[in-house]
Scaffold this motif. Structure first.
Motif, PDB file in Angstrom:
ATOM      1  N   GLY A   1      70.237 -72.924  56.793  1.00 37.46           N
ATOM      2  CA  GLY A   1      69.775 -73.031  58.175  1.00 37.46           C
ATOM      3  C   GLY A   1      70.948 -73.181  59.113  1.00 37.46           C
ATOM      4  O   GLY A   1      72.101 -73.237  58.683  1.00 37.46           O
ATOM      5  N   ALA A   2      70.650 -73.254  60.416  1.00 41.56           N
ATOM      6  CA  ALA A   2      71.723 -73.386  61.399  1.00 41.56           C
ATOM      7  C   ALA A   2      72.513 -74.656  61.133  1.00 41.56           C
ATOM      8  O   ALA A   2      73.728 -74.683  61.251  1.00 41.56           O
ATOM      9  CB  ALA A   2      71.135 -73.425  62.797  1.00 41.56           C
ATOM     10  N   GLY A   3      71.809 -75.721  60.742  1.00 43.42           N
ATOM     11  CA  GLY A   3      72.482 -76.997  60.496  1.00 43.42           C
ATOM     12  C   GLY A   3      73.554 -76.871  59.433  1.00 43.42           C
ATOM     13  O   GLY A   3      74.654 -77.386  59.566  1.00 43.42           O
ATOM     14  N   GLY A   4      73.242 -76.128  58.365  1.00 41.29           N
ATOM     15  CA  GLY A   4      74.219 -75.941  57.308  1.00 41.29           C
ATOM     16  C   GLY A   4      75.319 -74.984  57.720  1.00 41.29           C
ATOM     17  O   GLY A   4      76.498 -75.232  57.490  1.00 41.29           O
ATOM     18  N   THR A   5      74.904 -73.883  58.363  1.00 42.15           N
ATOM     19  CA  THR A   5      75.878 -72.868  58.757  1.00 42.15           C
ATOM     20  C   THR A   5      76.993 -73.462  59.593  1.00 42.15           C
ATOM     21  O   THR A   5      78.163 -73.166  59.386  1.00 42.15           O
ATOM     22  CB  THR A   5      75.195 -71.757  59.578  1.00 42.15           C
ATOM     23  N   ILE A   6      76.614 -74.320  60.536  1.00 36.62           N
ATOM     24  CA  ILE A   6      77.610 -74.818  61.480  1.00 36.62           C
ATOM     25  C   ILE A   6      78.719 -75.567  60.755  1.00 36.62           C
ATOM     26  O   ILE A   6      79.896 -75.422  61.081  1.00 36.62           O
ATOM     27  CB  ILE A   6      76.962 -75.692  62.578  1.00 36.62           C
TER      28      ILE A   6
ATOM     29  N   ALA B   1      89.736 -79.147  69.480  1.00 39.75           N
ATOM     30  CA  ALA B   1      88.890 -78.498  70.489  1.00 39.75           C
ATOM     31  C   ALA B   1      88.618 -77.051  70.119  1.00 39.75           C
ATOM     32  O   ALA B   1      87.470 -76.584  70.160  1.00 39.75           O
ATOM     33  CB  ALA B   1      89.571 -78.584  71.860  1.00 39.75           C
ATOM     34  N   VAL B   2      89.680 -76.318  69.722  1.00 37.74           N
ATOM     35  CA  VAL B   2      89.490 -74.906  69.368  1.00 37.74           C
ATOM     36  C   VAL B   2      88.545 -74.781  68.185  1.00 37.74           C
ATOM     37  O   VAL B   2      87.676 -73.902  68.147  1.00 37.74           O
ATOM     38  CB  VAL B   2      90.853 -74.242  69.065  1.00 37.74           C
ATOM     39  N   THR B   3      88.699 -75.675  67.202  1.00 36.04           N
ATOM     40  CA  THR B   3      87.814 -75.625  66.039  1.00 36.04           C
ATOM     41  C   THR B   3      86.363 -75.839  66.440  1.00 36.04           C
ATOM     42  O   THR B   3      85.478 -75.075  66.046  1.00 36.04           O
ATOM     43  CB  THR B   3      88.233 -76.702  65.023  1.00 36.04           C
ATOM     44  N   LEU B   4      86.115 -76.863  67.241  1.00 29.06           N
ATOM     45  CA  LEU B   4      84.742 -77.141  67.671  1.00 29.06           C
ATOM     46  C   LEU B   4      84.170 -75.955  68.431  1.00 29.06           C
ATOM     47  O   LEU B   4      83.036 -75.521  68.195  1.00 29.06           O
ATOM     48  CB  LEU B   4      84.714 -78.384  68.567  1.00 29.06           C
ATOM     49  N   LEU B   5      84.972 -75.406  69.356  1.00 33.29           N
ATOM     50  CA  LEU B   5      84.464 -74.338  70.216  1.00 33.29           C
ATOM     51  C   LEU B   5      84.223 -73.058  69.415  1.00 33.29           C
ATOM     52  O   LEU B   5      83.131 -72.477  69.454  1.00 33.29           O
ATOM     53  CB  LEU B   5      85.453 -74.078  71.355  1.00 33.29           C
ATOM     54  N   CYS B   6      85.263 -72.626  68.675  1.00 33.50           N
ATOM     55  CA  CYS B   6      85.124 -71.360  67.944  1.00 33.50           C
ATOM     56  C   CYS B   6      84.127 -71.475  66.805  1.00 33.50           C
ATOM     57  O   CYS B   6      83.351 -70.549  66.566  1.00 33.50           O
ATOM     58  CB  CYS B   6      86.458 -70.918  67.356  1.00 33.50           C
ATOM     59  N   GLY B   7      84.164 -72.578  66.106  1.00 31.43           N
ATOM     60  CA  GLY B   7      83.233 -72.747  64.997  1.00 31.43           C
ATOM     61  C   GLY B   7      81.795 -72.658  65.470  1.00 31.43           C
ATOM     62  O   GLY B   7      80.970 -71.972  64.867  1.00 31.43           O
ATOM     63  N   THR B   8      81.486 -73.327  66.579  1.00 31.50           N
ATOM     64  CA  THR B   8      80.126 -73.299  67.093  1.00 31.50           C
ATOM     65  C   THR B   8      79.747 -71.893  67.543  1.00 31.50           C
ATOM     66  O   THR B   8      78.673 -71.383  67.196  1.00 31.50           O
ATOM     67  CB  THR B   8      79.990 -74.256  68.288  1.00 31.50           C
ATOM     68  N   ALA B   9      80.638 -71.262  68.320  1.00 33.68           N
ATOM     69  CA  ALA B   9      80.322 -69.920  68.820  1.00 33.68           C
ATOM     70  C   ALA B   9      80.110 -68.960  67.657  1.00 33.68           C
ATOM     71  O   ALA B   9      79.176 -68.148  67.676  1.00 33.68           O
ATOM     72  CB  ALA B   9      81.446 -69.418  69.726  1.00 33.68           C
TER      73      ALA B   9
ATOM     74  N   ILE C   1      74.908 -77.594  71.203  1.00 31.30           N
ATOM     75  CA  ILE C   1      75.548 -77.757  72.506  1.00 31.30           C
ATOM     76  C   ILE C   1      76.502 -78.949  72.471  1.00 31.30           C
ATOM     77  O   ILE C   1      77.569 -78.907  73.066  1.00 31.30           O
ATOM     78  CB  ILE C   1      74.483 -77.934  73.618  1.00 31.30           C
ATOM     79  N   GLY C   2      76.110 -79.992  71.727  1.00 31.31           N
ATOM     80  CA  GLY C   2      76.947 -81.173  71.629  1.00 31.31           C
ATOM     81  C   GLY C   2      78.373 -80.858  71.223  1.00 31.31           C
ATOM     82  O   GLY C   2      79.330 -81.356  71.830  1.00 31.31           O
ATOM     83  N   PHE C   3      78.530 -79.975  70.216  1.00 31.36           N
ATOM     84  CA  PHE C   3      79.873 -79.614  69.768  1.00 31.36           C
ATOM     85  C   PHE C   3      80.674 -78.984  70.896  1.00 31.36           C
ATOM     86  O   PHE C   3      81.856 -79.271  71.085  1.00 31.36           O
ATOM     87  CB  PHE C   3      79.796 -78.638  68.593  1.00 31.36           C
ATOM     88  N   VAL C   4      79.990 -78.077  71.637  1.00 32.56           N
ATOM     89  CA  VAL C   4      80.690 -77.381  72.715  1.00 32.56           C
ATOM     90  C   VAL C   4      81.042 -78.356  73.834  1.00 32.56           C
ATOM     91  O   VAL C   4      82.133 -78.281  74.418  1.00 32.56           O
ATOM     92  CB  VAL C   4      79.837 -76.212  73.242  1.00 32.56           C
ATOM     93  N   VAL C   5      80.126 -79.292  74.122  1.00 28.48           N
ATOM     94  CA  VAL C   5      80.398 -80.268  75.179  1.00 28.48           C
ATOM     95  C   VAL C   5      81.625 -81.106  74.819  1.00 28.48           C
ATOM     96  O   VAL C   5      82.546 -81.280  75.630  1.00 28.48           O
ATOM     97  CB  VAL C   5      79.168 -81.174  75.409  1.00 28.48           C
TER      98      VAL C   5
ATOM     99  N   ILE D   1      76.389 -70.765  76.038  1.00 30.60           N
ATOM    100  CA  ILE D   1      77.122 -71.650  75.127  1.00 30.60           C
ATOM    101  C   ILE D   1      78.336 -70.935  74.541  1.00 30.60           C
ATOM    102  O   ILE D   1      79.466 -71.431  74.583  1.00 30.60           O
ATOM    103  CB  ILE D   1      76.207 -72.111  73.973  1.00 30.60           C
ATOM    104  N   CYS D   2      78.081 -69.731  74.007  1.00 28.39           N
ATOM    105  CA  CYS D   2      79.171 -69.018  73.323  1.00 28.39           C
ATOM    106  C   CYS D   2      80.235 -68.571  74.318  1.00 28.39           C
ATOM    107  O   CYS D   2      81.431 -68.586  73.997  1.00 28.39           O
ATOM    108  CB  CYS D   2      78.628 -67.810  72.573  1.00 28.39           C
ATOM    109  N   GLY D   3      79.808 -68.159  75.504  1.00 27.50           N
ATOM    110  CA  GLY D   3      80.777 -67.717  76.501  1.00 27.50           C
ATOM    111  C   GLY D   3      81.740 -68.834  76.859  1.00 27.50           C
ATOM    112  O   GLY D   3      82.966 -68.657  76.828  1.00 27.50           O
ATOM    113  N   VAL D   4      81.185 -70.000  77.166  1.00 25.34           N
ATOM    114  CA  VAL D   4      82.031 -71.150  77.491  1.00 25.34           C
ATOM    115  C   VAL D   4      82.973 -71.444  76.335  1.00 25.34           C
ATOM    116  O   VAL D   4      84.193 -71.592  76.508  1.00 25.34           O
ATOM    117  CB  VAL D   4      81.155 -72.396  77.786  1.00 25.34           C
TER     118      VAL D   4
END
Lengths: 357, 348
Positions: free
Chosen positions: B128-133, B256-264, B212-216, B81-84
């Motif tokens: 939790g992860a939900g809040g962190t994201i 897109a960058v926000t979703l990807l970097c934020g999730t990673a 994964i949804g965010f990254v997708v 996930i993070c690599g992508v």
């Protein structure tokens, strides 16, 4: 080439209307810049006022009369004597000395690289010092004093690597800065790894040190920094004319009879030692080295080591006071300089870019 | 404009080009499968491939199932996930800022996400992860917005090094603010120091899967805007003439960058250099066409991250070296090589 180079100003600034020369009967002469002399005087006065404020302020406020008595050696009570002479005076003097060391190192870097955005912290020398100190503190389990030696070694190693990697391109320009950024990323990765491998108490100590703090600095911390500054000042007075000429470009400098390579080496070694001592004393305080020469230059309109040193001393002293008293809990001074300094740097980039566009 | 790439082929020949470019995809695909297998098999205890396969099905030695079936599967999924996410974010940022050395780490997007997480951690003790994201996404959005605003201004136009410096300075401001918070709270420091080095084991897989949804979404966005971004490489005016709306494209890239970097960053901490190296290497192999680079990065970026993670397990010899440290140790020297390799003036 980088557009961050200063434009070549007419030689008026090398030897122009604003220059004055003092001569003695025995043939000694001192050339000085009138505006710079005035600015230096005003800065020194302001610094003295700040120092007084630093001595008086705190949870235990000292009155002006009590302060004067204490400084004359007739403290009204032991508590005042302890706070003023034992705590606040050494801490303020350490802040001033470290600030001055960093500022002068920054002025040297910016002059040598002819890039106003270069400074020891931007090019990774401070990160090198951080690695050295953290390795000594957490891996070799040394004391904070021994960490200072590690810091000095780390700074010198990184500076040497940068010089080796970028000497060929003449030590200026983009390559220097980007190489420095890469080196500091590597250095900070090592620091982060070590921090993640130790107990939280040690991590907190190291982390506070890493931000750069003047907490608990006493007379013994002052001496090495003061000695370094005292040893390097004559060199700077001797070489400052060369440095000013070299800022106009190597061709002009060589034409005017400056041995550029030797001067560059001497100045570079001096700057590295100043950073190493400063970081060893107070941790890797960010952005003072970058910001102070800029403020000094905008006041004096000409590069001046003395003005830079005074501005640096003021900046760190003010930052420490803000860090101590402006927040609910005292912060390390470095937290103030990194946040404010980073913002200043952005503004500087913005302004430089606009004048360029 | 020194860094601008040759104009990409826009018309029919691109189809032919993609056909010819099938080989890199095959190689990247094979490398990805190999990296996944390595990531499952290698560690403090090496496991044979047949055992790996069995333990994935839940059969075999209980210990092996424990190590491989849960721990290593967990970090492998995180790595994918993070690599992508990081690789695609790097491609997008380099394309939009026209900066060949742009990287979410160097330009401060990761520092923004980190700042968000620190604020979250100190505001709510058990986040939790939900809040962190959400905090990470907000921080990443803030930082990416500032950086993109900077990159479109005349101030840094055409000067990758000025943009990089702006990013470094901006990171410093955010890091300083984070430090101030962290230092006043030992509990926050304790969780933050682990999270900051960048590790694929920071979060359990149950936390990772919903993200994964965010990254997708980020990936789909990236692939959709690739043709428009290609045209923007010609300059805004030409792009407008070709029917592209630069403002809209910038906004979508920002999203897109926000979703990807934020999730990673929420999952694994701030990992730098994946976003720098992958696009760089791919451009050398397949040229500048984003319609090829983006899908290829999808396969290649996780390879880099997984291999770096495996290296960290091996060299640490028990005291594992986190993947963020390994990528910095690999990426730093490579950045120096890139910088030294370019003729002077090219980057200015």
């Amino acid at each position: 080439m980088t557009t961050t180079e200063r434009p070549i100003v007419a030689p008026r600034h090398v030897l122009g209307d604003e220059q004055r020369v003092l001569r003695t009967r025995r043939g000694w002469s001192l050339r000085y810049h009138r505006r710079t002399a005035i600015v230096v005087g005003v800065l020194a006065l302001a610094l003295a006022l700040l120092l007084v404020a630093a001595l008086m302020l705190g949870d235990y406020v000292v009155s002006p009369a009590a302060l004067i008595d204490t400084l004359r050696g007739q403290a009204p009570d032991r508590r005042t004597e302890f706070f003023v002479l034992g705590r606040r005076l050494p801490r303020a003097l350490v802040a001033m000395t470290v600030g001055a060391c960093l500022a002068v190192a920054g002025a040297i870097f910016q002059g040598l690289t002819r890039n106003p955005l270069a400074s020891p912290d931007v090019v990774g020398v401070s990160s090198g010092a951080a690695v050295g100190a953290v390795l000594v503190m957490l891996v070799l389990e040394g004391s904070v004093d021994q960490a200072a030696i590690g810091a000095a070694v780390g700074a010198i190693v990184v500076a040497a690597v940068i010089v080796l990697l970028t000497w060929r391109s003449g030590l200026h320009g983009v390559q220097l800065i980007l190489t420095g950024i890469a080196l500091s990323v590597i250095a900070m990765a090592i620091v982060d790894y070590v921090l993640s491998q130790v107990f939280v108490a040690s991590a907190t100590t190291a982390q506070t040190w890493l931000v750069g703090s003047l907490q608990g600095r006493s007379w013994s911390d002052l001496i090495p920094a003061l000695i370094a500054l005292a040893l390097i000042t004559p060199l700077l007075i001797w070489k400052s004319a060369d440095a000013r000429v070299m800022a106009l470009g190597d061709g002009i400098a060589i034409g005017l009879g400056v041995r550029t390579t030797r001067a560059r080496w001497l100045l570079l070694v001096a700057a590295t030692l100043l950073v190493a001592v400063a970081v060893a004393t107070a941790g890797p305080i960010s952005f003072v080295a970058l910001v102070a020469p800029h403020i000094a230059r905008s006041l004096t309109k000409t590069p001046s080591f003395a003005a830079s040193a005074l501005v640096g001393a003021m900046l760190l002293l003010v930052s420490d006071l803000i860090a101590l008293y402006a927040f609910p809990a005292p912060l390390p001074a470095g937290a103030v300089t990194i946040t404010a300094g980073g913002a200043f740097f952005l503004w500087l980039l913005w302004r430089e870019g606009r004048t360029r566009a | 404009m020194p860094t601008r790439q040759a104009p990409p082929p826009i018309l029919a020949e691109s189809a032919q080009r993609i056909g010819r470019g099938a080989l890199p995809f095959v190689i990247a695909g094979i490398a990805l499968v190999a990296a996944v297998i390595l990531s499952l098999a290698i560690g403090a205890r090496a496991v044979a491939i047949d055992e790996v396969a069995l333990s994935l099905l839940g059969i075999g030695d209980e210990n092996v199932v424990g190590i491989v079936g849960t721990l290593r599967v967990n970090r492998t999924i995180n790595g994918l996930i993070c690599g992508v996410a990081l690789g695609l974010a790097g491609v997008l940022m380099q394309a939009l800022t026209r900066n060949p050395i742009a990287d979410p780490g160097m330009l401060g997007v990761n520092a923004g996400a980190a700042f968000g997480v620190v604020v979250g951690l100190s505001a709510f003790a058990a986040l939790g992860a939900g809040g962190t994201i959400w905090f990470a996404l907000a921080g990443a959005a803030l930082a990416a917005g500032v950086i993109f605003a900077f990159s479109t201004s005349r101030v840094v136009a055409g000067s990758p090094v000025r943009l990089t410096l702006a990013g470094v300075a901006f990171s410093a401001v955010l890091a300083g603010a984070s430090q101030a918070i962290v230092l006043s709270n030992e509990t926050v420091l304790d969780s933050f120091r682990f999270w900051r080095v960048g590790s694929l084991t920071a979060r359990p897989v149950e936390d990772a899967l919903p993200l994964i949804g965010f990254v997708v979404v980020g990936t789909i966005l990236a692939l959709l805007i690739a043709p428009s971004l290609n045209m923007m490489a010609l300059g805004d005016d030409s792009a407008i003439a070709l029917g592209v709306r630069p403002g809209a494209v910038r906004l979508l890239v920002l999203l897109a960058v926000t979703l990807l970097c934020g999730t990673a960053t929420a999952l694994a901490g701030p990992i730098s250099f994946v976003g720098l190296l992958v696009p760089h290497l791919l451009r050398r192999v397949v040229g500048p066409d984003l319609r090829i680079i983006l899908p290829l990065a999808l396969l290649a970026s996780p390879v880099l991250l997984l291999v770096a993670d495996v290296c960290g397990r091996v060299i640490g010899n028990g005291a594992e070296v986190q993947v963020g440290v390994v990528t910095a140790l690999i990426g730093g020297p490579l950045l120096i090589a890139i910088v030294s390799g370019r003729r002077r003036g090219v980057l200015s």
